[in-house]
Design an enzyme around this catalytic site. Structure first.
Site, PDB file in Angstrom:
ATOM      1  N   GLU A 287       0.883  -1.164   0.000  1.00  5.45           N
ATOM      2  CA  GLU A 287       0.000   0.000   0.000  1.00  5.45           C
ATOM      3  C   GLU A 287       0.916   1.207   0.000  1.00  5.45           C
ATOM      4  OE1 GLU A 287      -2.632   0.909   3.398  1.00  5.45           O
ATOM      5  OE2 GLU A 287      -2.312   2.830   2.418  1.00  5.45           O
TER       6      GLU A 287
ATOM      7  N   CYS B 247      -3.058   7.772   4.637  1.00  5.19           N
ATOM      8  CA  CYS B 247      -3.021   7.431   3.215  1.00  5.19           C
ATOM      9  C   CYS B 247      -4.302   7.870   2.512  1.00  5.19           C
ATOM     10  CB  CYS B 247      -2.784   5.940   3.039  1.00  5.19           C
ATOM     11  SG  CYS B 247      -3.626   4.968   4.255  1.00  5.19           S
TER      12      CYS B 247
END
Ligand code: NAP
Length: 529
Positions: free
Chosen positions: A266, A303
């Site tokens: 990720e 994020c």
């Protein structure tokens, strides 16, 4: 903290390294914290991998109930150790106590979610095609399939989630739930927190009579020790959360192995937010307040931080941006997780401010304290954005870029140019959402989660959440790194052909002793055969 030894966990043993030591740094004060931490040696990293290989068959043979008991045991130990975890993590990360408490709650919730999932067993996707010896021209064999654990998994901890994406975080929980041994690469930003957590997992491994190689925690540099683990022949998969450069390096290492392995990284995401005129006219102030909160939450170190704000020129949009700028100007600076992340933020701001066609339109206040990020809002126009791919690069921290579009065609051009993201958001009235179905389809094409009339920060851990999206948000956009679907990353399908019933895994036996929902000759059924 006297109970910390500063050494890796190599299965049940502690590292013996006397190599150059490092310390965690309190980013709020820029001071080093005791004790020294010692990077694992190459021999210790090899040992951790070899132990994991040895543990693989025993973990693969565990029942769902046994794995659930193990996962719940880890959660219970975390609950009991919460005060010491919070005390250490707040010092190492500068994150407030309430955030650490909340993240620990989420971490225990993830472990328990996976425990519930594997205890039931339906997730294994058991499928049965019964034999037909009379089929012409050829007899049909008996085929039964299900998901099996992939084998040893390396987990690289995230700087920005000392619990939920770290030692006992989602990658570790999902790998254990799948039945895989885990080798964790601790993040230097919160290595003491990692040591406390690692000790809890080792205790749980012992208490549940699991093999020694079920878990190891390595200290040291990811670029050195982590790379060594990524190349180790025993390794079968990698979970990673961090920068695009780091994730990409691991993807390249994994692909270059003589036996390539999957990397579930990720990485970066700029989370576009599209604001339609009617929504701005009817509730522009509320959207501005919510958006600034989302952009600056956790000092922007999420994020899912909304890094791009896309809107078309109108009176409502002008007044919205004025409000947004006023709110950003009022924002205080905030301490970042590490000096390195702060330097990267500063560098990102300087570079963006120097880009032609981009200007700073609002900036928060500076306290002059170390490692503080000042919230910053930039603006550009659609043509500049579309022409310059670097404007899609993540500036990790509380900074966003407003993209002014002249009309809907320019909005379409901006959305058409977007790289992959974890989330994409639209604000519109009911009528606008009806009229802009094509725009919403465009958002779906670039993101794993599309948010309507909300904000992307705040990731619910559930069975339906998707925390993933096309590259570069994820290395493999078919997956999620949060929620129960994350388990599938650490599995592989196996088909058993013409097995005697007693030799089959219980999940596939005729009597269906676990009472699973199975696909039998194409029809879902929970009955015995
Ligand atoms: P990072 O530099 O990618 O590091 C994450 C982990 O991966 C660390 O343990 C690191 O170890 C390891 N690593 C880095 N490069 C590697 C390589 N080439 N090979 C093997 N392992 C490697 O991320 P970070 O330290 O968390 O933060 C740095 C930057 O990453 C931030 O400024 C931000 O831009 C970005 N970031 C983004 C997100 C997001 O969610 N989008 C989250 C966190 C960070 P060592 O450092 O010990 O080598």
């Amino acid at each position: 903290m006297s109970s910390l030894l500063g050494h890796s966990f190599i299965g049940f043993a502690r590292g013996q390294s006397t190599a150059a030591a490092y310390r965690a740094i309190n980013p709020a004060t820029a001071t080093a914290l005791e004790p020294d931490f010692f990077p694992a040696t190459a021999t210790e990293a090899d040992k951790a991998c070899a132990l994991a290989a040895l543990a693989t068959p025993a973990l693969a043979a565990l029942s769902g109930k046994q794995k659930a008991t193990f996962l719940r045991d880890i959660a219970t130990r975390i609950e009991a150790a919460t005060p010491s975890l919070v005390a250490r993590a707040t010092q190492e990360t500068g994150l407030p106590e309430a955030r650490c408490q909340g993240e620990i709650g989420r971490t225990m919730g993830q472990l328990r979610l996976f425990a519930d999932l594997v205890e039931k067993g339906d997730w294994l996707d058991a499928r049965i095609e019964t034999a037909n010896p009379d089929r012409k021209p050829l007899p049909k064999p008996d085929h039964r399939s299900l998901l099996r654990p992939i084998g040893p998994v390396a987990v690289f901890c995230a700087s920005n989630f000392p619990f939920a994406y770290s030692v006992a975080g989602g990658d570790t929980a999902s790998a254990f739930a799948a039945g895989c041994p885990v080798i964790v690469m601790g993040h230097h930003a919160h290595i003491g927190t990692a040591e406390i957590m690692g000790g809890l997992i080792v205790e749980a491994v012992k208490a549940n009579h699991l093999p020694e190689g079920t878990f190891s925690l390595l200290m040291g540099e990811g670029r050195v020790i982590g790379q060594q683990v990524a190349k180790h022949p025993a390794l079968r998969a990698i979970g990673f959360t961090g920068s695009r450069v780091g994730g990409r390096a691991l993807m390249d290492t994994a692909a270059a192995r003589s036996t390539p392995i999957p990397v579930y990284a990720e990485m970066s995401s700029v989370n576009p937010v599209v604001l339609l005129e009617g929504a701005l006219a009817s509730r522009g102030e509320a959207i501005a307040t919510g958006l600034v909160g989302s952009c600056t939450l956790g000092v922007g170190q999420f994020c899912t931080q909304p890094g791009l704000i896309v809107l078309t020129r109108s009176a409502a949009a002008e007044s919205f941006i004025n409000k947004l700028c006023a709110l950003v100007t009022d924002c205080a600076d905030g301490v970042m997780l590490t000096a390195g992340i702060h330097q990267a933020y500063q560098k990102g701001l300087t570079a963006r401010a120097a880009q032609s066609g981009v200007k700073v339109i609002a900036q928060g206040k500076s306290s002059g304290q170390p490692n503080r990020a000042i919230p910053t809002l930039f603006a550009t126009d659609a043509k500049t954005f579309v022409a310059d791919g670097s404007l899609q690069e993540e500036i990790f921290g509380p900074s966003s870029l407003v993209i002014w579009c002249a009309d809907q065609r320019e909005v379409d051009a901006v959305l058409g140019a977007l790289h992959g993201n974890l989330t994409a958001t639209v604000h519109g009235t009911d009528a606008e959402l009806g009229q802009h179905a094509a725009l919403i389809d465009r958002l779906e094409a670039v993101a794993g989660r599309v948010v309507v009339n909300g904000f992307p920060t705040g990731v619910e851990v559930s069975h339906a959440i998707v925390h993933g999206g096309p590259y570069p948000s994820l290395s493999d956009g078919r997956t999620t790194s949060v929620g129960s679907n994350a388990i599938y990353r650490f599995t592989r399908l196996v088909c058993f052909q013409n097995y005697p019933d007693a030799a089959l895994p219980a999940e596939l036996q005729n009597a269906n002793p676990l009472g699973l929902s199975r696909l039998v000759n194409g029809t879902r059924s929970s009955s015995a055969l």
